[in-house]
Design an enzyme around this catalytic site. Sequence first.
Site, PDB file in Angstrom:
ATOM      1  N   GLN A   1      18.754  27.488  43.421  1.00 23.69           N
ATOM      2  CA  GLN A   1      17.611  27.237  42.278  1.00 23.69           C
ATOM      3  C   GLN A   1      17.949  27.177  40.846  1.00 23.69           C
ATOM      4  OE1 GLN A   1      13.119  29.245  41.407  1.00 23.69           O
ATOM      5  NE2 GLN A   1      14.060  29.439  43.541  1.00 23.69           N
TER       6      GLN A   1
ATOM      7  N   TYR B   1       9.973  39.250  38.290  1.00 22.20           N
ATOM      8  CA  TYR B   1       8.629  38.590  37.447  1.00 22.20           C
ATOM      9  C   TYR B   1       7.754  39.516  37.068  1.00 22.20           C
ATOM     10  CZ  TYR B   1      10.547  34.262  38.945  1.00 22.20           C
ATOM     11  OH  TYR B   1      11.245  32.942  39.280  1.00 22.20           O
TER      12      TYR B   1
ATOM     13  N   SER C   1      20.828  31.366  42.757  1.00 21.33           N
ATOM     14  CA  SER C   1      19.915  30.447  41.603  1.00 21.33           C
ATOM     15  C   SER C   1      20.838  30.401  40.583  1.00 21.33           C
ATOM     16  CB  SER C   1      18.773  31.417  41.262  1.00 21.33           C
ATOM     17  OG  SER C   1      18.107  30.620  40.090  1.00 21.33           O
TER      18      SER C   1
END
Length: 212
Positions: A177, A54, A152
């Site tokens: 996720q 991120y 995820s």
Amino acid sequence: MEFRYLGNSGFKISEITFGNWLTHGSQVENDVATQCVRAALDAGISTFDTADVYANTAAETVLGEALKGERRQSVEIFTKVFGPTGPKGKNDLGLSRKHIMESIDGSLTRLQTDYVDLYQAHRYDFETPLEETMQAFADIVRQGKALYIGVSEWTAEQLRDGHALAKELGFQLISNQPQYSMLWRVIEAEVVPASEELGISQIVWSPMAQGV
């Protein structure tokens, strides 16, 4: 705030989790991001989810600063590994042992903590043997750098394979996720039934379809 057990474990998290994918380190100024974290804490949210990819690691740094001073045992910090980070060199992505072992140390430094509560494989790595990935996760758990392991966006088959290897190595996968919302329900057919069978929880991302 209500709290739920994550997977087949004794680990409790707030049923609403604060994620910082599109905000911290990129679209929102750091002081506003910190205010958002403080508001989340005031509302009873204790669980915070981020990833090294991120804003190319900046989101972890912002979250670490925002949580500074909080009693570590009172919050649950999640992060992830897989995506390209740093200068995006040949070993700066994926789930190889090299990338995982280097990435966990970088994440801990940025988050200003000795351990993360949940360390997640951000995607499935088709180029690295699953055995190598799961062994690296097992070692990180034994070193105390992560308390639990999750994944995820893994398919039902990938979850079964990973769960079996984790069990052999002495730990368990407790979460997946996936994207899930009223508009995106693909996990209902196979992923959710497999997860229920294996004792894996869903920590869904984009539950409001990014605001749609």
